[in-house]
Design a protein around this motif. Structure first.
Motif, PDB file in Angstrom:
ATOM      1  N   ARG A  82     -12.427 -14.311   6.128  1.00  0.00           N
ATOM      2  CA  ARG A  82     -11.771 -14.170   7.494  1.00  0.00           C
ATOM      3  C   ARG A  82     -11.381 -15.553   7.682  1.00  0.00           C
ATOM      4  O   ARG A  82     -11.987 -16.199   8.425  1.00  0.00           O
ATOM      5  CB  ARG A  82     -12.603 -13.461   8.402  1.00  0.00           C
ATOM      6  N   LEU A  94      -7.215   3.875 -11.029  1.00  0.00           N
ATOM      7  CA  LEU A  94      -6.524   4.618 -10.203  1.00  0.00           C
ATOM      8  C   LEU A  94      -6.846   6.341 -10.791  1.00  0.00           C
ATOM      9  O   LEU A  94      -7.079   6.187 -11.988  1.00  0.00           O
ATOM     10  CB  LEU A  94      -5.006   4.581 -10.108  1.00  0.00           C
ATOM     11  N   LEU A 139       0.794  -1.299  -0.089  1.00  0.00           N
ATOM     12  CA  LEU A 139       0.106  -0.019  -0.187  1.00  0.00           C
ATOM     13  C   LEU A 139       0.865   1.362  -0.075  1.00  0.00           C
ATOM     14  O   LEU A 139       0.538   2.178   0.104  1.00  0.00           O
ATOM     15  CB  LEU A 139      -0.917   0.040   1.201  1.00  0.00           C
ATOM     16  N   ILE A 173     -21.736  -8.388   2.630  1.00  0.00           N
ATOM     17  CA  ILE A 173     -21.244  -9.893   2.566  1.00  0.00           C
ATOM     18  C   ILE A 173     -21.009 -10.544   3.931  1.00  0.00           C
ATOM     19  O   ILE A 173     -21.173 -11.681   4.356  1.00  0.00           O
ATOM     20  CB  ILE A 173     -19.762  -9.953   1.674  1.00  0.00           C
ATOM     21  N   GLU A 174     -20.610  -9.640   5.022  1.00  0.00           N
ATOM     22  CA  GLU A 174     -20.125  -9.924   6.183  1.00  0.00           C
ATOM     23  C   GLU A 174     -21.116 -10.181   7.167  1.00  0.00           C
ATOM     24  O   GLU A 174     -20.992 -11.144   8.248  1.00  0.00           O
ATOM     25  CB  GLU A 174     -18.926  -9.302   6.802  1.00  0.00           C
ATOM     26  N   GLY A 201      -2.856   6.293   1.777  1.00  0.00           N
ATOM     27  CA  GLY A 201      -2.641   5.409   0.956  1.00  0.00           C
ATOM     28  C   GLY A 201      -3.462   4.115   1.131  1.00  0.00           C
ATOM     29  O   GLY A 201      -3.731   3.325   0.188  1.00  0.00           O
ATOM     30  N   THR A 202      -3.857   3.790   2.190  1.00  0.00           N
ATOM     31  CA  THR A 202      -4.633   2.619   2.516  1.00  0.00           C
ATOM     32  C   THR A 202      -6.050   2.487   1.706  1.00  0.00           C
ATOM     33  O   THR A 202      -6.481   1.355   1.624  1.00  0.00           O
ATOM     34  CB  THR A 202      -4.906   2.332   3.877  1.00  0.00           C
ATOM     35  N   PHE A 222      -3.313  12.628  -1.858  1.00  0.00           N
ATOM     36  CA  PHE A 222      -3.210  11.282  -1.464  1.00  0.00           C
ATOM     37  C   PHE A 222      -2.464  11.379   0.044  1.00  0.00           C
ATOM     38  O   PHE A 222      -1.612  11.885   0.008  1.00  0.00           O
ATOM     39  CB  PHE A 222      -1.955  10.614  -2.092  1.00  0.00           C
ATOM     40  N   ILE A 270      -8.097  -3.560  -6.381  1.00  0.00           N
ATOM     41  CA  ILE A 270      -8.596  -4.746  -6.147  1.00  0.00           C
ATOM     42  C   ILE A 270     -10.154  -4.376  -5.893  1.00  0.00           C
ATOM     43  O   ILE A 270     -11.195  -5.335  -5.959  1.00  0.00           O
ATOM     44  CB  ILE A 270      -8.269  -5.256  -4.892  1.00  0.00           C
ATOM     45  N   ASP A 318       0.567   6.530 -22.065  1.00  0.00           N
ATOM     46  CA  ASP A 318       1.138   5.957 -20.728  1.00  0.00           C
ATOM     47  C   ASP A 318      -0.305   6.255 -19.701  1.00  0.00           C
ATOM     48  O   ASP A 318      -0.588   7.550 -19.700  1.00  0.00           O
ATOM     49  CB  ASP A 318       2.440   6.684 -20.188  1.00  0.00           C
ATOM     50  N   ILE A 360      -6.643   4.517  -1.370  1.00  0.00           N
ATOM     51  CA  ILE A 360      -6.369   4.648  -2.831  1.00  0.00           C
ATOM     52  C   ILE A 360      -5.340   3.592  -3.336  1.00  0.00           C
ATOM     53  O   ILE A 360      -5.758   2.910  -4.367  1.00  0.00           O
ATOM     54  CB  ILE A 360      -5.617   5.824  -3.058  1.00  0.00           C
ATOM     55  N   MET A 361      -4.701   2.896  -2.781  1.00  0.00           N
ATOM     56  CA  MET A 361      -3.839   1.883  -3.161  1.00  0.00           C
ATOM     57  C   MET A 361      -4.654   0.532  -3.517  1.00  0.00           C
ATOM     58  O   MET A 361      -3.872  -0.409  -4.194  1.00  0.00           O
ATOM     59  CB  MET A 361      -2.688   1.661  -2.331  1.00  0.00           C
ATOM     60  N   ARG A 362      -5.615   0.451  -2.825  1.00  0.00           N
ATOM     61  CA  ARG A 362      -6.623  -0.759  -2.958  1.00  0.00           C
ATOM     62  C   ARG A 362      -7.583  -0.424  -4.114  1.00  0.00           C
ATOM     63  O   ARG A 362      -8.356  -1.401  -4.471  1.00  0.00           O
ATOM     64  CB  ARG A 362      -7.333  -0.972  -1.625  1.00  0.00           C
ATOM     65  N   HIS A 396     -11.684  -2.869  -8.453  1.00  0.00           N
ATOM     66  CA  HIS A 396     -11.703  -2.773  -9.761  1.00  0.00           C
ATOM     67  C   HIS A 396     -12.203  -1.470 -10.238  1.00  0.00           C
ATOM     68  O   HIS A 396     -12.929  -1.113 -10.923  1.00  0.00           O
ATOM     69  CB  HIS A 396     -13.034  -3.726 -10.308  1.00  0.00           C
ATOM     70  N   TYR A 417      -1.938  12.560  -8.425  1.00  0.00           N
ATOM     71  CA  TYR A 417      -2.018  12.544  -6.863  1.00  0.00           C
ATOM     72  C   TYR A 417      -1.195  13.529  -6.449  1.00  0.00           C
ATOM     73  O   TYR A 417      -0.120  13.550  -6.939  1.00  0.00           O
ATOM     74  CB  TYR A 417      -1.907  11.186  -6.504  1.00  0.00           C
ATOM     75  N   HIS A 443      -0.093   5.764 -16.516  1.00  0.00           N
ATOM     76  CA  HIS A 443       0.375   5.554 -15.129  1.00  0.00           C
ATOM     77  C   HIS A 443       0.202   7.044 -14.649  1.00  0.00           C
ATOM     78  O   HIS A 443       0.494   7.953 -15.036  1.00  0.00           O
ATOM     79  CB  HIS A 443       1.824   5.264 -15.254  1.00  0.00           C
ATOM     80  N   PRO A 444      -0.470   6.857 -13.255  1.00  0.00           N
ATOM     81  CA  PRO A 444      -0.707   8.238 -12.871  1.00  0.00           C
ATOM     82  C   PRO A 444       0.582   9.089 -12.105  1.00  0.00           C
ATOM     83  O   PRO A 444       1.645   8.155 -11.889  1.00  0.00           O
ATOM     84  CB  PRO A 444      -1.689   7.841 -11.527  1.00  0.00           C
TER      85      PRO A 444
END
Lengths: 157, 789, 282
Positions: free
Chosen positions: B698, C47, A60, C258-259, C34-35, C31, C42, C3, C37-39, C44, C51, C5-6
């Protein structure tokens, strides 16, 4: 663009984009494959490296934000194959199974024991909240860490 | 020739340190996912977004023209079908897609982003078709068939009944069940159970690096089964198996996930097409969506018992969701007879186990496959029986557990009195149970003891031992180190004890199908047993040769020689002797280097004729038993279950490396705890798996677990080398059962489904949830069977 | 191919950050830790294009604690906040929220500003804690500073102009006590399925001006005003408070996830109220 990184005390140049996750730079650019991108979302802890002495999620962390900081990977934690007290204890307690989580485990435990020379088992359990292990069931890792407590005071491993 | 042929087993027993720990602790171990080479290409796989549909168009021409793209392969490149029992599985979807995530094409490109761009540029049209997502859907009248051409598939193993969405059906029938249920003194207890899937969440995803050199494929892969990968890859690619070489670097977790061919053929095809080395590593999301999970299952079980506690008869229907392709579940239908049909002496029984096709990701093997949920169902059912007849559940188990000479569900006769003394051992370990039902902090307390029956998956293994002139030995097998340590401890211990050298002096060759003979794979608790037996035989041959050469050198009778601590000496005090290196060196000069080979395979323990149909294993060569005890606290407000204590008495035959076994038990119990309490795979109405990573799936963390108290039970009969049994697989077996029984006891309500997440337990306590209704399991047992044509 | 890439610009000062954001316009984004934005990959989500990193701006990292108030820079991490507020019993709710969320490595990266700006993140721990403390936030732009209540901010955060930046969070201190109760599905390490944050004055064993905020139950955390009214001036009685919480539980519509299902998030609220009150009074 070129990133200038200090990895394990060595200045290294990476012709990569600054938003590239540090874990990918370490692995693909510098062949330091100890840090593992297992979940890429900050839950597994297998990609932890020390940045300025703090365990940091390299999945991250954009490479651009690691410039000018002291990056230490698992490979740099035990130069010349010398184990630090945490690694020694993990080996002695036969804690390792598949091994994928251990580079991150070592980072977290090394840091925790530097902070607190005499942690309780419960404190160590909670320190490991961000380090998932799928093989061992954790208890031996805790046994090992407790046995290494006190051995990490006073600076470098 | 006693010295030559027999080895003192106690010489092999020790807490040997793992030789791979140091590199794993310093980040030096290169797993497959860590391997890279100059000029290596990166591969990616295009996957189906739909659960069911007809492929109208798949055009890769635009993608192939993109910068950096070297090769694209599709179904046209992989003609073969593979499978276990039935060859129903193509490498790429052909004409139709059958699950979300099914591969459609694979590309190799200079950079990962080039590969991703190429995937996005492949033009594809899929016409949606109706999908069967649940087993109820699949078994409904007039259901869409997942494989309309099921009758055309090649059958690789005869005996299973099949029809439509029933991929395989195995039955075990012994005795007159109707008569048992008709007895006037019979109390009838009936339950339904349902369990979800479990993802292995191996830390190393499935990963492969493939090369194509000198007309042969070389595949480096993260697998438990190098020979399966070799043979299956050859089959789907339509090339001779001898053209495929598989080597296996250290594997970052298997647990059964890697007990089948996975993504290897994609990389192999791309390597051939591009002439370059190709690496393919699954993303975590791909791992979540296409994991060969432990299958979801639905079970109805019914028993006739007397008030005195005798089990007169039992019948059960077990539905196992195999997903879109049969895979491992075809084989695993076998295991119902030995797990749900295990544990207890039963007068008469009939069990049917059916693998059902659905339009969902295929399932696979996972540590104590099939056993964990059948044991959960059987043990919960047993507690309900005990309650129905007013008997203490532990007393009921003492009365009925399998003992010496008792018959299993296929008519196998069990040897030795094992489970009853193990229950006694547990009584000692646990002490007298507390009767408390509410704890000082207001939580509900529950406890339970369960039993379980498992086995060692024997089957063929080969080993070669080369005796080196320096006194070391090299062990060559196709065994893989997946993390359990068997290849690092158990096997060198066996070879070293046989040759009188230190285990450190036994070099263990990494698995390579070009170097070692066939092996079924690492899993099923078979590593130390099957590979161990082959290694023992190979080392025994070397030992015999060494002793004969030494006898010549010492002018002594080989039978009067001892071989230990690196020396061969004439028995008796101060006898003359030689170092093993001297003997090996002399032998090399005189006769050429010394080597030995060994093989092992299943013994084929007999079942009663006519009992089992469609079974791959009619009877267990090496049964393994387990007794678990669990204490839990349940939060009445939130449904959170905390494990307070966990105890295991495990039948290990002989503990070669007790410390390693204890490590396997702790890890296996915690994995079972995840299955019992936390790990949930939800399949959405479109057939998509909702848990896509670590946030939503989990697994237990350090604060959730307890140290497991263990007593290793030694001395039960075993065909294994030196009397051992597999110890790494079975620890997970009855964790789901023990936790479920303990929770049911705590909340005073029955438990019929896993996992027991906090919302699930809260729903049980609030009466929002009751036993699953399974109308697709017919009330009359015989109505569940495929009708013979 | 262009390109994609950000870019990443590391702003040395707040002024530079604002200028950079202004120049980048709609393509730019701040930014912080980052915890989130960097995800994006995942989730989908693509980015962003450009930044502006805030991590080197000293004034945004600071936590200033005085007897009258606390000011927290938007880039203070959860770990920093937990440590800085540990001695302040009136702010226990925030210290607890910051000190228990996610896991240690995430806490040492994730910032309060990031937590507040992640509008799609329903399980943010800090949001209900700040609601029950009636915090205010400061939004800076090149042409000035705007202050607003945290509740207002939660309504407006998605529409914040691209050249404006959440810079500071301010909490007025008072003679109050507070507590944060969260319910992850494991002991720790996952996002809570429900959160109750509580702050109140205690006078002669009675709850005065209780402020209760509920997080993770709905897509955005909010105050539980009917329950606050019901408990105003009430003696600290856990059973009675739980009873009242049950009576007003219908105030919320649990989000399906989901949880956990929606009904579950609501059904645990009385117990969480009880626990919050327990910790408040202990």
């Amino acid at each position: 663009m070129t990133l200038r990184l200090t990895i394990n005390g060595r200045e290294s140049l990476a012709p990569d984009d600054p938003m590239t996750p540090l874990v990918d730079l370490l692995r693909e650019r510098f062949h330091l494959t100890g840090a593992k991108p297992v979940c890429r979302e900050g839950f597994c802890g297998a990609c932890l490296v020390m940045i300025d002495g703090e365990p940091t999620l390299s999945c991250l962390t954009p490479g651009g934000l690691a410039e000018g900081r002291d990056i230490r990977t698992i490979e740099g934690l035990s130069p010349a194959g010398r184990l630090n007290p945490v690694q020694n204890a993990l080996e002695a307690h036969d804690a390792v199974q598949c091994g994928m989580c251990f580079p991150g485990m070592v980072m977290t435990l090394t840091h925790a024991l530097r902070r607190n020379a005499a942690p309780s088992r419960e404190e160590l359990r909670h320190a490991l909240t961000g380090n998932t292990c799928r093989c061992t069931g954790y208890e031996r890792i805790l046994d090992a860490a407790l046995s290494a407590a006190g051995a990490l005071q006073g600076g470098e491993p | 020739m006693s010295e030559i042929s027999t080895v003192d087993p106690s010489a092999a027993v020790m807490d040997l340190k793992r030789r791979d720990a140091r590199d794993k602790l310093t980040g030096r171990t290169r797993y497959t996912m860590d391997r890279a080479g100059a000029g290596m290409l990166h591969a990616a796989v295009l996957r189906s977004p739909l659960a069911a549909g007809r492929i109208r168009r798949l055009d890769t021409s635009r993608a192939a023209a993109l910068t950096g793209v070297h090769a694209i392969v599709t179904a046209d490149d992989a003609p073969g079908l593979v499978g276990i029992g039935i060859a129903d599985h193509p490498l790429f979807a052909r004409d139709v897609v059958r699950y979300i995530g099914e591969p459609l094409a694979a590309v190799a490109a200079e950079r990962p982003e080039d590969a991703a761009a190429a995937l996005a540029a492949i033009e594809i049209e899929i016409e949606p078709l109706p999908a069967v997502i649940t087993m109820a859907d699949a078994l409904a009248e007039g259901a869409q068939l997942v494989h309309p051409g099921w009758q055309d598939y090649e059958v690789l193993f005869e005996g299973g009944r099949r029809e439509g969405n029933v991929a395989w059906e195995a039955t075990a029938i012994r005795g007159d069940v109707d008569a048992a249920f008709a007895r006037p003194d019979a109390v009838i207890v009936e339950n339904t159970f349902r369990v979800g899937r479990q993802n292995h969440l191996a830390f190393e995803p499935r990963a492969v690096v493939a090369h194509y050199e000198d007309g042969r494929f070389h595949i480096e892969t993260s697998t438990q089964v190098p020979w399966t990968v070799r043979n299956a890859t050859a089959r789907v690619l339509g090339v001779p198996a001898s053209e495929v070489r598989v080597t296996v670097p250290p594997v970052g977790g298997g647990f059964g996930l890697k007990f089948d061919m996975a993504i290897e053929p994609f990389a192999a095809l791309l390597a051939r097409a591009s002439g370059r080395t190709v690496r393919l590593v699954n993303s975590r999301e791909e791992e979540m969506l296409t994991c060969l999970c432990r299958e979801n299952a639905e079970i109805r079980i019914r028993s006739a018992v007397t008030r005195a506690g005798e089990i007169l008869g039992r019948e059960a229907v077990v539905l196992m969701d195999c997903g879109a392709y049969g895979g491992e579940q075809i084989f695993l239908t076998t295991m119902t007879a030995h797990t749900l049909g295990g544990n207890y002496r039963v007068g008469a029984s009939r069990l049917v186990s059916r693998a059902i096709y659905t339009h969902t990701a295929p399932n696979g093997a996972f540590r104590a496959c099939n056993g964990v949920y059948n044991t959960f169902a059987l043990e919960r059912h047993t507690d309900e029986i005990a309650q129905a007849i007013g008997m203490d559940p532990l007393a009921f188990r003492y009365r009925n557990v399998l003992g010496d000479g008792d018959l299993g569900a296929t008519g196998q006769r069990y040897e030795g009195e094992v489970l009853r003394p193990m229950l006694e051992r547990m009584d000692t370990l646990r002490g007298i149970p507390t009767a408390a039902t509410r704890m000082a902090d207001g939580r509900l307390y529950g406890r339970a003891t369960t039993v379980g029956t498992w086995f060692v998956f024997t089957g063929p293994s080969a080993a070669t031992v080369n005796m080196n002139a320096d006194g070391s030995a090299t062990l060559v097998t196709s065994g893989v180190e997946i993390g359990s340590g068997s290849m690092m401890t158990g096997l060198p211990q066996i070879v070293a004890a046989t040759l009188g050298i230190r285990p450190e002096d036994v070099v263990v060759r990494q698995a390579d199908t070009d170097a070692a003979g066939f092996d079924v794979g690492v899993g099923g608790g078979r590593t130390t047993v099957s590979l161990g037996a082959a290694s023992l035989a190979a080392a025994g041959e070397v030992r015999g040769k060494l002793l004969r050469v030494a006898a010549d050198m010492l002018d002594a009778d080989p039978e009067h020689l001892t071989i230990r601590e690196g020396r061969i000496e004439v028995a008796g005090s101060n006898g003359p002797g030689l170092s093993i290196a001297e003997v090996a060196s002399r032998a090399q000069t005189l006769l050429g280097p010394i080597a030995g080979t060994g093989g092992f395979t299943s013994k084929g323990t007999p079942a009663m004729s006519g009992c089992a149909a469609g079974h791959f294993i009619d009877a267990l060569d090496i049964p393994v038993f387990a007794v678990h005890d669990c204490e839990v606290a349940v939060d009445p407000d939130t449904g959170h279950v905390e494990m307070l204590a966990y105890r295991v008495v495990q039948d290990v035959g002989r503990a070669l490396n007790p410390r390693a076994i204890l490590g396997q038990i702790q890890g296996g119990v915690v994995q079972g705890m995840g299955y019992a309490l936390q790990e949930e795979v939800t399949i959405g109405s479109e057939g998509n798996i909702l848990q896509t990573g670590f946030e939503t799936y989990r697994v237990p963390l350090a604060p959730d677990v307890v140290p497991v108290e263990v007593s290793l039970y030694e001395g039960a009969p075993s065909l294994g080398p030196l009397g051992i049994k597999g110890a790494g697989e079975v620890p997970i077996l009855n964790v789901g059962a023990s936790v479920a029984c303990a929770v049911a006891n705590a909340i005073g309500r029955p438990v019929h489904e896993l996992p027991l997440t906090p919302p699930h337990v809260a729903a049980l306590m609030l009466g929002r949830r009751s036993a699953p209704v399974l109308p697709h399991i017919a009330g009359r047992w015989t109505d569940n069977l495929v009708k013979k044509a | 191919m262009i390109d994609t890439h950000p870019s990443l610009y590391i702003a040395p000062t707040l002024g530079d950050a604002l200028s950079a954001l202004g120049e980048r316009g709609a393509e730019g984004a701040a930014f912080a830790g980052g915890t989130w934005i960097m995800r994006a990959p995942i989730r989908h989500q693509p980015l962003g294009r450009a930044y502006v990193a805030l991590g080197k701006i000293e004034e945004l990292q600071r936590v200033d604690v005085t007897p009258a108030h606390v000011e927290i820079g938007a880039c203070a991490t959860h770990a920093t906040i937990a440590a800085a507020l540990a001695p302040c019993s009136d702010l226990a709710v925030l210290a607890e929220a910051a000190g228990r969320s996610a896991n240690p490595a995430v806490r040492s990266a994730a910032t309060i500003g990031g937590n507040l700006m992640a509008a799609d993140f329903a399980a943010a721990d800090l949001v209900p804690a700040l609601l029950c403390l009636e915090a205010s936030v400061e939004i800076v732009a090149r042409d000035g500073v705007e202050r607003m209540t945290i509740s207002d901010f939660l309504l407006k955060r998605q529409y914040l102009a691209c050249d404006r930046l959440l810079s500071r969070i301010r909490i007025e201190r008072a003679d109050r006590r507070s507590a944060h109760t969260r319910l992850p599905l494991r002991k720790a390490g996952d996002y809570p399925v429900a959160i109750v944050s509580l702050s109140a004055r205690i006078e002669a064993g009675r709850l005065m001006e209780p402020r209760i905020a509920v997080g993770s139950v709905e897509p955005v955390a909010r105050r539980w005003t009917p329950l606050e009214a019901a408990l105003e001036g009430a003696p600290i009685d856990i059973a009675a408070a739980r009873h009242a919480a049950e009576a007003y539980a219908a105030y919320f519509q649990g989000r399906e996830g989901i949880e956990a299902p929606g009904w579950y998030r609501i059904s645990v609220l009385p117990a969480l109220i009880g626990r919050a009150l327990q910790s408040l009074s202990s």
